[in-house]
Each structure stands twice: as structure tokens, then as C-alpha cells.
Scaffold this motif. Structure first.
Motif, PDB file in Angstrom:
ATOM      1  N   ASP A   1       0.850  -1.188   0.000  1.00 49.93           N
ATOM      2  CA  ASP A   1       0.000   0.000   0.000  1.00 49.93           C
ATOM      3  C   ASP A   1       0.887   1.241   0.000  1.00 49.93           C
ATOM      4  O   ASP A   1       1.603   1.501   0.963  1.00 49.93           O
ATOM      5  CB  ASP A   1      -0.908  -0.022   1.233  1.00 49.93           C
ATOM      6  N   ILE A   2       0.853   2.002  -1.097  1.00 47.54           N
ATOM      7  CA  ILE A   2       1.645   3.217  -1.231  1.00 47.54           C
ATOM      8  C   ILE A   2       0.696   4.374  -1.501  1.00 47.54           C
ATOM      9  O   ILE A   2      -0.124   4.302  -2.413  1.00 47.54           O
ATOM     10  CB  ILE A   2       2.660   3.106  -2.387  1.00 47.54           C
TER      11      ILE A   2
ATOM     12  N   GLN B   1       4.254  13.709   1.063  1.00 46.60           N
ATOM     13  CA  GLN B   1       4.659  12.493   1.755  1.00 46.60           C
ATOM     14  C   GLN B   1       4.271  11.277   0.941  1.00 46.60           C
ATOM     15  O   GLN B   1       3.174  11.210   0.389  1.00 46.60           O
ATOM     16  CB  GLN B   1       3.974  12.375   3.117  1.00 46.60           C
ATOM     17  N   VAL B   2       5.193  10.327   0.873  1.00 44.95           N
ATOM     18  CA  VAL B   2       4.886   8.995   0.357  1.00 44.95           C
ATOM     19  C   VAL B   2       4.750   8.119   1.594  1.00 44.95           C
ATOM     20  O   VAL B   2       5.664   8.032   2.409  1.00 44.95           O
ATOM     21  CB  VAL B   2       6.001   8.476  -0.581  1.00 44.95           C
ATOM     22  N   CYS B   3       3.584   7.527   1.748  1.00 43.66           N
ATOM     23  CA  CYS B   3       3.291   6.702   2.920  1.00 43.66           C
ATOM     24  C   CYS B   3       3.334   5.235   2.520  1.00 43.66           C
ATOM     25  O   CYS B   3       2.651   4.812   1.589  1.00 43.66           O
ATOM     26  CB  CYS B   3       1.927   7.052   3.484  1.00 43.66           C
ATOM     27  N   LEU B   4       4.175   4.479   3.218  1.00 38.17           N
ATOM     28  CA  LEU B   4       4.344   3.045   2.990  1.00 38.17           C
ATOM     29  C   LEU B   4       3.949   2.356   4.291  1.00 38.17           C
ATOM     30  O   LEU B   4       4.787   2.135   5.154  1.00 38.17           O
ATOM     31  CB  LEU B   4       5.798   2.716   2.645  1.00 38.17           C
ATOM     32  N   GLY B   5       2.675   2.094   4.445  1.00 38.71           N
ATOM     33  CA  GLY B   5       2.209   1.556   5.714  1.00 38.71           C
ATOM     34  C   GLY B   5       2.410   2.607   6.788  1.00 38.71           C
ATOM     35  O   GLY B   5       1.920   3.723   6.684  1.00 38.71           O
TER      36      GLY B   5
ATOM     37  N   VAL C   1       7.389   5.650  -8.541  1.00 42.78           N
ATOM     38  CA  VAL C   1       7.662   4.915  -9.788  1.00 42.78           C
ATOM     39  C   VAL C   1       8.898   4.041  -9.622  1.00 42.78           C
ATOM     40  O   VAL C   1       8.902   2.857  -9.979  1.00 42.78           O
ATOM     41  CB  VAL C   1       7.827   5.898 -10.971  1.00 42.78           C
ATOM     42  N   THR C   2       9.961   4.606  -9.055  1.00 40.86           N
ATOM     43  CA  THR C   2      11.198   3.852  -8.842  1.00 40.86           C
ATOM     44  C   THR C   2      10.978   2.707  -7.862  1.00 40.86           C
ATOM     45  O   THR C   2      11.429   1.580  -8.092  1.00 40.86           O
ATOM     46  CB  THR C   2      12.313   4.785  -8.321  1.00 40.86           C
ATOM     47  N   LEU C   3      10.279   2.983  -6.773  1.00 43.04           N
ATOM     48  CA  LEU C   3      10.011   1.961  -5.769  1.00 43.04           C
ATOM     49  C   LEU C   3       9.209   0.803  -6.354  1.00 43.04           C
ATOM     50  O   LEU C   3       9.545  -0.366  -6.156  1.00 43.04           O
ATOM     51  CB  LEU C   3       9.266   2.578  -4.586  1.00 43.04           C
ATOM     52  N   GLN C   4       8.156   1.111  -7.099  1.00 43.28           N
ATOM     53  CA  GLN C   4       7.331   0.056  -7.699  1.00 43.28           C
ATOM     54  C   GLN C   4       8.130  -0.773  -8.694  1.00 43.28           C
ATOM     55  O   GLN C   4       7.966  -1.993  -8.755  1.00 43.28           O
ATOM     56  CB  GLN C   4       6.095   0.662  -8.351  1.00 43.28           C
ATOM     57  N   ALA C   5       9.001  -0.141  -9.472  1.00 39.57           N
ATOM     58  CA  ALA C   5       9.831  -0.883 -10.421  1.00 39.57           C
ATOM     59  C   ALA C   5      10.756  -1.846  -9.685  1.00 39.57           C
ATOM     60  O   ALA C   5      10.942  -2.995 -10.112  1.00 39.57           O
ATOM     61  CB  ALA C   5      10.640   0.085 -11.284  1.00 39.57           C
TER      62      ALA C   5
ATOM     63  N   PRO D   1      12.450  -8.877 -10.975  1.00 40.35           N
ATOM     64  CA  PRO D   1      12.736 -10.251 -10.551  1.00 40.35           C
ATOM     65  C   PRO D   1      13.852 -10.267  -9.497  1.00 40.35           C
ATOM     66  O   PRO D   1      14.807  -9.493  -9.582  1.00 40.35           O
ATOM     67  CB  PRO D   1      13.192 -10.938 -11.834  1.00 40.35           C
ATOM     68  N   HIS D   2      13.670 -11.102  -8.513  1.00 42.43           N
ATOM     69  CA  HIS D   2      14.655 -11.254  -7.447  1.00 42.43           C
ATOM     70  C   HIS D   2      15.104 -12.711  -7.421  1.00 42.43           C
ATOM     71  O   HIS D   2      14.282 -13.601  -7.226  1.00 42.43           O
ATOM     72  CB  HIS D   2      14.054 -10.874  -6.094  1.00 42.43           C
TER      73      HIS D   2
END
Length: 58
Positions: free
Chosen positions: A2-3, A17-21, A38-42, A47-48
């Protein structure tokens, strides 16, 4: 994940503010906040590689 992006009033006026939980990251502009998302979602969707199973058995 949830962002959320929201405007917030601070001592120096409006910031974004970008809220991440429960975590919040402040930015000077809405554009900076949106680019961070955008960067965070990418990165989250990238793939990890999983650890090598053979290495875990050793």
C-alpha cells in the motif's frame, strides 16, 4: 504494498509524503514524490533471484 501520496503541512509550508504503511518519506514537491513511487514500484516488481538450493543444503 500500500503506497499513498499526500500533501502535508509542515513548518516550511506544504510538503509531499509517500506513505508506505506506517513509514513516511517527505519530499519537497509532488513530482519528486511521484518519481520515488515509480522507482520503488519498479524495484518491488523486478525479478529477485532466490538463493541457490544446493548452497542451502551445505
Amino acid at each position: 504494498m500500500d503506497i499513498q501520496i499526500r500533501a502535508s503541512q509542515g513548518l516550511r509550508g506544504t510538503c509531499w509524503q509517500v506513505c508506505l504503511g506506517k513509514h513516511q518519506v517527505n519530499f519537497r514537491s509532488e513530482e519528486e514524490a511521484r518519481q520515488f513511487v515509480v522507482t520503488l514500484q519498479a524495484r518491488v516488481q523486478a525479478p529477485h533471484p532466490l538463493p541457490n538450493e544446493q548452497r542451502l543444503a551445505s
